[in-house]
Design an enzyme around this catalytic site. Structure first.
Site, short mmCIF file in Angstrom:
data_model
loop_
_atom_site.label_atom_id
_atom_site.label_comp_id
_atom_site.label_asym_id
_atom_site.label_seq_id
_atom_site.Cartn_x
_atom_site.Cartn_y
_atom_site.Cartn_z
N ASP A 38 4.60 -0.45 7.51
CA ASP A 38 5.41 -1.54 8.06
C ASP A 38 6.91 -1.39 7.89
O ASP A 38 7.67 -1.85 8.74
CB ASP A 38 5.00 -2.91 7.50
CG ASP A 38 3.58 -3.30 7.83
OD1 ASP A 38 3.04 -2.75 8.81
OD2 ASP A 38 3.00 -4.13 7.13
N ASP A 68 -1.07 -11.48 1.20
CA ASP A 68 -2.35 -11.08 1.79
C ASP A 68 -2.99 -9.89 1.09
O ASP A 68 -4.21 -9.78 1.05
CB ASP A 68 -2.20 -10.82 3.29
CG ASP A 68 -1.09 -9.84 3.64
OD1 ASP A 68 -0.40 -9.34 2.73
OD2 ASP A 68 -0.89 -9.59 4.85
#
Length: 733
Positions: free
Chosen positions: A449, A73
């Site tokens: 993350d 992404d």
């Protein structure tokens, strides 16, 4: 990696792009032990973490054994190299101005011409983001030609796991189709050189989904439509490449609202389609799987397990369906994935009888994550997966199945034993870097993350995985005490505390025994002073900073600290801290271990949203102010005055490393511009002159978060990228 909010664009009529074809060189990947040489004389490679981001698509070439492509992404695309057993990055040549193109919306290969590959690029569809582009290659991505689009794509928007939205027409290899989110269907009849809007019966809505997939079924092309309300058409087809029509007899209802993925079984002439009530990867709570016999138009529901059942703990088993792949060798053999199934954990279902019965591959799966231990996320064992929307089935090996997750790509060769098949892929969005002056590790990194990692080796994923006790999802701060380098502190988003300290250089951690109330909702950057006796923690522009003199056991508000600033400790004098307030262009200093701050230099450039204040190692009061729009400034009197560095036009991030032989001042590393080009530079003479050390093949998009040299190895530099992990370079020897 999380998507931004969606924006709406009007339907485009007429010519959709301006063709601007240029030849672009590309990084050639090698085994991990060898760095990739740059024309600057530097070799570049990743500090291995292993995946660390959302794999949004994987595509086996239908007519070449061992050839596959992968998209992410925000971190570009890759090609699988079967000889070395690793993925080769294909888009590292994209530079600073093209940062929005590191997100790959879709991929396509030409079954009749194995060396051709196409990418549609564009990370965000927001007004502030640039337009998309299409890359095309005749040599499997070794070199590229580029066409800039006049529409926006959204590789990091909702629905980024759908697709593929790019397709070579099965009737004519010169014809390509490109589905967009806001601008309908585009068509090229010259292999992607130019594009025009194609006639398509559906009108884009406000969801930002538009065309979710394109798939060939025989000589026809099918297109999924993500702007349906669940009752109107969401699947279209063309048999002649000109006229599109809604597929009759379609599944209806919210469980079949958004067509996520589709795959065609050429043996049975059936098209399998996965559906969900939202595009994903988040937000799905219902879904289904259907197949269409293309010869008769008959639909059949073949959903393995319907969402909505009980979870056993009083909850509801809600999820959608995502990936789908068919076995090219065995008719009726299909693999589909669930998605957003948090309670009972996502799985793959496999059928060998066209969907009459299914087996969950998770139930007997044996996961081996020894190569990338962070996948345990601080637990005893890893999950089978989450955010599973990319599924691939090797057309030459029916037992070779791969699937992407939010952090890795798992693969199996026997449908039971699974391990990451991720070598070469690095997608971390890196925020902080420290290279300690001593100890086992040459690098500590803080990322989005995946928190903080302790890199005891640069060529293998950290053996301890993500820093735990507590585990942070995203790191917001990382700081080492220069006079006591065994002491390190970190901050971030965690469920069991937002700050931690280490007394062994970052190998092991302990949480602060207390923290300010605001830490849970707004953790920010943290700094320790030179000897590790004081901590200073900042919490955004709406909150005051806090200070601790007892290793995080107690905290007191520092009212005079400029809100939202980043605390910077003097590397020699433990009584001194500094902070730059960009809203007023003022440098603040503390000489009482952070209890109070007073203004020193004023009238500096204000409003620079991308800035860094960096203290030169081993020197007291030697400060460098890096400003995106206004260049580089230096103070040698603790921030009382600053002088502009004439050799630098723009500076985005700055760091220091071991001095060159015979030099008395540390090497200075910068991502910035000395004249026109934004690049990576090194100076061995206190920024009087600079040498560019990356080249046009090694640019990695936006690299403005952090850079640091190694204090033990002259010439070695670590760069934080936004989607390509930690890149490190060394002079070729």
């Amino acid at each position: 990696m999380h998507a931004s909010s969606l924006s709406r664009r009007s339907v485009l009529a007429g010519t959709a792009v301006a063709a601007a074809a240029v030849s672009l060189p590309l990084t050639q990947g090698r085994a991990q032990a060898a760095a990739t040489p740059a024309t600057s004389g530097y070799g570049w490679r990743n500090a291995v973490q292993g995946g660390t981001g959302f794999i949004t698509g994987v595509l086996f070439h239908p007519s070449v054994r061992g050839l596959a492509y992968l998209r992410t992404d925000i971190g570009g695309a890759y090609r699988w190299d079967d000889r070395s057993g690793r993925w080769i990055p294909l888009t590292d040549h994209l530079g600073w101005d093209d940062w929005n193109l590191l997100g790959v919306e879709a991929m396509a290969v030409d079954p009749a011409h194995p060396d051709r590959v196409y990418l549609s690029l564009g990370t965000y569809a927001q007004s502030w983001a640039g337009n998309g582009a299409v890359l095309r290659s005749e040599d499997r991505g070794a070199t590229w030609q580029r066409t800039d689009l006049t529409v926006k794509l959204g590789a990091n928007e909702d629905g980024r796991g759908c697709g593929e939205r790019l397709l070579v027409d099965p009737r004519d290899s010169d014809t390509l189709w490109l589905g967009t989110r806001h601008d309908g269907l585009l068509k090229s009849t010259d292999r992607g050189v130019t594009w025009k809007a194609a006639s398509f019966p559906a009108v884009p809505g406000a969801t930002g989904q538009g065309i979710t997939l394109l798939v060939a079924a025989g000589r026809s092309v099918y297109a999924g439509w993500g702007d349906s309300d669940g009752t109107s058409a969401n699947l279209y087809r063309t048999a002649d490449g000109t006229t599109w029509e809604a597929v009759p007899g379609r599944p209806t209802g919210t469980a079949a609202k958004v067509p996520v993925r589709a795959a065609y079984d050429r043996h049975t002439r059936e098209l399998y389609v996965t559906y969900a009530n939202a595009p994903g990867p988040n937000g799905q709570s219902d879904g289904s799987v259907h197949k269409l016999r293309t010869t008769t138009g008959k639909w059949s529901e073949v959903t393995p397990v319907k969402p909505g059942g009980a979870t056993g703990d009083g909850g509801t088993d809600s999820f959608g369906y995502g990936g789908v792949a068919v076995d090219a060798r065995h008719p009726g053999t299909v693999v589909v994935s669930t998605n957003n199934r948090w309670s009972l954990v996502d799985t793959l279902y496999r059928t060998t009888d066209g969907g009459r019965s299914w087996t969950s591959l998770k139930d007997k799966a044996v996961l081996d994550v020894s190569e990338t231990p962070y996948l345990k996320w601080g637990a005893d064992k890893p999950k089978f997966g989450w955010w599973i929307q990319a599924v691939g089935l090797d057309p030459y090996d029916s037992r070779h199945v791969v699937y992407g997750t939010g952090a890795t790509l798992y693969g199996t060769r026997d449908l039971k034993h699974w391990a990451p098949q991720i070598r070469g892929v690095e997608e971390a969005s890196v925020r902080q870097l420290i290279s300690p002056p001593s100890g086992e590790a040459h690098l500590l990194s803080g990322s989005g993350d995946i928190g903080v990692m302790y890199h005891e080796r640069l060529t293998a994923s950290p053996s301890r995985g993500m820093a735990s006790n507590p585990v942070f999802g995203t790191a917001t701060g990382l700081s080492l005490a220069p006079a006591k380098p065994s002491y390190v502190v970190r901050a971030g988003w965690g469920d069991n505390g937002n700050g931690a300290f280490s007394n062994d250089g970052g190998r092991t951690w302990a949480p602060f025994t207390a923290q300010p109330d605001v830490a849970k909702s707004a953790p920010g950057p943290i700094a320790t002073n030179a000897d590790g006796s004081v901590l200073l923690w900042s919490f955004g522009t709406a909150n005051p900073a806090y200070r601790s003199a007892d290793n995080g056991a107690g905290w007191s508000e520092v009212a005079s600290f400029p809100k939202g600033a980043v605390p910077v400790a003097d590397p020699v004098d433990p009584t001194r801290f500094h902070a730059f307030d960009t809203t007023t262009g003022t440098l603040y200093a503390s000489t009482d271990t952070g209890r109070t701050f007073t203004a020193r230099a004023t009238g500096l450039n204000s409003g620079d949203t991308e800035f860094q204040l960096v203290a030169a190692p081993g020197r007291s009061g030697d400060l460098w102010l890096s400003l995106k729009w206004n260049g580089l400034y230096r103070s040698t009197d603790g921030g009382a005055t600053f002088t502009k560095v004439a050799s630098c036009r723009a500076s985005y991030t700055l760091g220091f490393g071991r001095a060159a032989e015979g030099a008395s001042y540390p090497a200075v590393y910068m991502v910035g511009a000395t004249e026109t080009d934004t690049a990576v530079y090194r100076s061995d003479d206190e920024a009087k002159s600079w040498t560019r050390i990356n080249d046009d093949r090694h640019q990695w998009g936006w690299i403005g978060a952090a850079i640091t040299g190694d204090p033990r190895v002259h010439g070695r530099v670590y760069i934080a990228t936004n989607g390509r992990g930690v890149q490190y370079g060394e002079p070729a020897r």
